[in-house]
Write an enzyme that holds these catalytic residues in place. Structure first.
Site, PDB file in Angstrom:
ATOM      1  N   ASP A  97      58.125   7.557  27.163  1.00 23.14           N
ATOM      2  CA  ASP A  97      59.199   8.756  28.076  1.00 23.14           C
ATOM      3  C   ASP A  97      60.252   9.075  27.000  1.00 23.14           C
ATOM      4  O   ASP A  97      60.810   7.979  26.364  1.00 23.14           O
ATOM      5  CB  ASP A  97      60.212   7.564  29.432  1.00 23.14           C
ATOM      6  CG  ASP A  97      59.107   7.723  30.821  1.00 23.14           C
ATOM      7  OD1 ASP A  97      58.375   8.701  30.451  1.00 23.14           O
ATOM      8  OD2 ASP A  97      59.510   6.988  31.099  1.00 23.14           O
ATOM      9  N   ARG A 115      53.283  15.409  27.390  1.00 30.19           N
ATOM     10  CA  ARG A 115      53.717  15.139  29.208  1.00 30.19           C
ATOM     11  C   ARG A 115      55.024  16.541  28.642  1.00 30.19           C
ATOM     12  O   ARG A 115      55.785  15.833  28.189  1.00 30.19           O
ATOM     13  CB  ARG A 115      54.177  13.857  29.506  1.00 30.19           C
ATOM     14  CG  ARG A 115      54.733  14.700  30.588  1.00 30.19           C
ATOM     15  CD  ARG A 115      55.848  13.222  31.286  1.00 30.19           C
ATOM     16  NE  ARG A 115      55.117  11.838  31.786  1.00 30.19           N
ATOM     17  CZ  ARG A 115      55.162  11.136  30.985  1.00 30.19           C
ATOM     18  NH1 ARG A 115      56.536  10.341  30.779  1.00 30.19           N
ATOM     19  NH2 ARG A 115      55.215   9.711  31.462  1.00 30.19           N
TER      20      ARG A 115
HETATM   21  P1  FDA Z   1      62.356  21.525  39.561  1.00 26.77           P
HETATM   22  O1  FDA Z   1      63.362  21.172  39.126  1.00 26.77           O
HETATM   23  O2  FDA Z   1      62.196  23.247  38.657  1.00 26.77           O
HETATM   24  O3  FDA Z   1      61.992  21.783  41.013  1.00 26.77           O
HETATM   25  C1  FDA Z   1      60.572  22.525  41.701  1.00 26.77           C
HETATM   26  C2  FDA Z   1      60.212  22.355  42.173  1.00 26.77           C
HETATM   27  O4  FDA Z   1      59.562  20.822  42.956  1.00 26.77           O
HETATM   28  C3  FDA Z   1      61.095  21.960  43.669  1.00 26.77           C
HETATM   29  O5  FDA Z   1      61.775  23.196  44.163  1.00 26.77           O
HETATM   30  C4  FDA Z   1      60.965  20.924  44.897  1.00 26.77           C
HETATM   31  O6  FDA Z   1      60.481  22.126  45.619  1.00 26.77           O
HETATM   32  C5  FDA Z   1      60.692  20.281  43.800  1.00 26.77           C
HETATM   33  N1  FDA Z   1      60.841  19.038  43.475  1.00 26.77           N
HETATM   34  C6  FDA Z   1      61.435  19.122  42.005  1.00 26.77           C
HETATM   35  N2  FDA Z   1      62.089  17.737  41.995  1.00 26.77           N
HETATM   36  C7  FDA Z   1      62.158  17.037  43.535  1.00 26.77           C
HETATM   37  C8  FDA Z   1      62.788  16.027  43.555  1.00 26.77           C
HETATM   38  N3  FDA Z   1      64.197  15.090  42.994  1.00 26.77           N
HETATM   39  N4  FDA Z   1      62.552  15.769  44.589  1.00 26.77           N
HETATM   40  C9  FDA Z   1      61.878  16.278  45.722  1.00 26.77           C
HETATM   41  N5  FDA Z   1      61.600  17.495  45.495  1.00 26.77           N
HETATM   42  C10 FDA Z   1      61.322  17.616  44.041  1.00 26.77           C
HETATM   43  N6  FDA Z   1      61.967  13.686  32.315  1.00 26.77           N
HETATM   44  C11 FDA Z   1      62.537  13.292  30.963  1.00 26.77           C
HETATM   45  O7  FDA Z   1      63.800  13.779  30.639  1.00 26.77           O
HETATM   46  N7  FDA Z   1      62.328  12.648  30.170  1.00 26.77           N
HETATM   47  C12 FDA Z   1      61.364  11.888  30.781  1.00 26.77           C
HETATM   48  O8  FDA Z   1      60.715  11.356  30.135  1.00 26.77           O
HETATM   49  C13 FDA Z   1      60.425  12.262  31.786  1.00 26.77           C
HETATM   50  N8  FDA Z   1      59.318  11.963  32.560  1.00 26.77           N
HETATM   51  C14 FDA Z   1      58.755  12.708  33.682  1.00 26.77           C
HETATM   52  C15 FDA Z   1      58.093  12.456  34.341  1.00 26.77           C
HETATM   53  C16 FDA Z   1      57.179  12.999  35.186  1.00 26.77           C
HETATM   54  C17 FDA Z   1      55.591  12.586  35.756  1.00 26.77           C
HETATM   55  C18 FDA Z   1      57.647  13.981  35.781  1.00 26.77           C
HETATM   56  C19 FDA Z   1      56.922  14.982  36.990  1.00 26.77           C
HETATM   57  C20 FDA Z   1      59.008  14.361  35.334  1.00 26.77           C
HETATM   58  C21 FDA Z   1      59.472  13.569  34.248  1.00 26.77           C
HETATM   59  N9  FDA Z   1      60.400  13.423  33.732  1.00 26.77           N
HETATM   60  C22 FDA Z   1      61.572  13.432  33.079  1.00 26.77           C
HETATM   61  C23 FDA Z   1      61.609  14.596  35.516  1.00 26.77           C
HETATM   62  C24 FDA Z   1      62.168  16.280  34.637  1.00 26.77           C
HETATM   63  O9  FDA Z   1      62.491  16.659  32.944  1.00 26.77           O
HETATM   64  C25 FDA Z   1      62.782  17.351  35.591  1.00 26.77           C
HETATM   65  O10 FDA Z   1      63.844  16.594  35.579  1.00 26.77           O
HETATM   66  C26 FDA Z   1      61.279  16.880  37.047  1.00 26.77           C
HETATM   67  O11 FDA Z   1      60.238  17.413  36.990  1.00 26.77           O
HETATM   68  C27 FDA Z   1      62.066  18.253  37.857  1.00 26.77           C
HETATM   69  O12 FDA Z   1      61.711  19.183  37.139  1.00 26.77           O
HETATM   70  P2  FDA Z   1      60.473  20.297  38.003  1.00 26.77           P
HETATM   71  O13 FDA Z   1      59.717  20.359  36.537  1.00 26.77           O
HETATM   72  O14 FDA Z   1      59.659  19.377  39.320  1.00 26.77           O
HETATM   73  O15 FDA Z   1      61.039  21.673  38.489  1.00 26.77           O
END
Ligand code: FDA
Length: 309
Positions: free
Chosen positions: A135, A185
């Site tokens: 991570d 990732r």
């Molecule tokens: P964004 O936040 O723009 O959200 C898009 C849509 O997704 C929202 O409109 C909503 O519908 C849905 N959504 C997003 N977050 C949600 C929540 N918490 N609850 C409900 N719905 C939600 N970060 C990091 O800094 N280091 C790491 O190692 C990792 N590892 C990691 C692994 C995996 C498998 C994932 C999916 C994410 C991470 N992250 C991470 C977190 C990442 O940086 C980020 O903060 C989250 O994924 C939220 O961003 P989105 O890309 O989902 O889009």
């Protein structure tokens, strides 16, 4: 944005941690994002997800350890997790994600300590036919984590890394890691980073994500699209089609409990999907980062506290 920054600051305050974790009603909300407190809970979640065609990466919760004993505890927890996963017979459909700060990265000589203690975990994963993904944490840890990755990949080329699109440096890192056998990732980034190193506006982070995704999908590595954002998932499918990528040459990753229906829908449609499954007692910082990502979750949390009291 202000709420999100306040929450991310709160994720590092032990006083608040005691208040939040000591409130019984918190538990129900936490259960939405965390598979449980024990390895048995995590294995049950892995089995259930596998039945829906979803792979997993297990995360034993904990970060920022302040002693070697704490770091050794993380190593032992991951060795136990890999042993437990081996019993499920899922092969590389069940891997683990580690935070090097849980392996002592912030201690004096932290880089060497973390590498020494994570190595047996990576070796155990290889022996079990699966992988470890490192991570990514706040930007001050990135050089150390990428150096550890390079070291581990010499003997364990399947070791994966995470890149955070919000950081200015990430396009260059994506180019460097878009190589054969490299598992990366791509996420937007979950830490509160200063403007000197990171994009501050969501639209700039989204644009940077799109640029990095293109780099990774065009390269010969194995991109892992870590996002719940429908626009990102759609773009990933478009790029995969443009590059004539085989369905098994990339995957979508989402967090446990977030958009579970979409996880199942994508898997049923032939996209490789992996859920990131956190478990353990040390869930506070992880939980607060999930609240910070989405104000609606804060409302859900507050409502649940009110209705229980
Ligand atoms: P964004 O936040 O723009 O959200 C898009 C849509 O997704 C929202 O409109 C909503 O519908 C849905 N959504 C997003 N977050 C949600 C929540 N918490 N609850 C409900 N719905 C939600 N970060 C990091 O800094 N280091 C790491 O190692 C990792 N590892 C990691 C692994 C995996 C498998 C994932 C999916 C994410 C991470 N992250 C991470 C977190 C990442 O940086 C980020 O903060 C989250 O994924 C939220 O961003 P989105 O890309 O989902 O889009």
């Amino acid at each position: 944005m202000v709420l999100s920054k306040a929450l991310l600051a709160a994720s590092r305050r032990p006083g608040l941690q005691r208040v939040v974790t000591g409130t019984p009603a918190t538990r129900r909300v936490v259960d939405r994002f965390v598979a449980g407190e024990t390895l048995a809970d995590a294995l049950t979640a892995a089995r259930t997800l596998a039945a829906d065609g979803i792979s997993v990466t297990l995360d034993h919760l904990g970060e920022d350890v302040t002693s070697r004993a704490g770091a050794e505890h993380s190593r032992d927890a991951y060795l136990a997790a890999l042993e437990g996963l081996a019993g499920l017979g899922l092969g590389d459909r069940a891997e683990v994600s580690v935070k090097l700060s849980a392996f002592g990265q912030a201690l004096p000589d932290g880089h060497d300590t973390a590498l020494e203690l994570v190595r047996p975990v990576v070796e155990a994963a290889t022996a079990a036919g699966t992988t470890v993904t490192l991570d990514m944490e706040d930007h001050r840890t990135i050089d150390s984590t990428l150096a550890a990755l390079a070291e581990l990949r010499k003997e364990h080329p399947g070791t994966g890394a995470v890149l955070q699109a919000m950081l200015h440096r990430t396009e260059d890192d994506a180019k460097a890691l878009a190589v054969t056998g490299s598992r990366v990732r791509l996420v937007k980034g979950a830490y509160d980073e200063p403007a000197t190193v990171a994009y501050q506006k969501k639209k700039d982070v989204d644009a940077a994500y799109a640029r990095c995704l293109e780099i990774l999908m065009a390269g010969p590595g194995y991109p892992m699209v870590g996002s719940h954002d429908p626009a990102v998932i759609q773009r990933a499918h478009e790029l995969a089609a443009q590059q004539s990528r085989a369905a098994d040459s990339w995957e979508v990753q989402m967090l446990y409990g977030i958009r579970p229906d979409e996880q199942r829908r994508l898997a049923a449609g032939g996209t490789r999907v992996r859920a990131y499954v956190p478990y353990g007692v040390d869930w506070y910082a992880y939980f607060v980062r999930r609240l910070a990502e989405r104000p609606a979750n804060v409302g859900f949390f507050v409502r649940s506290l009110i209705t229980t009291s």
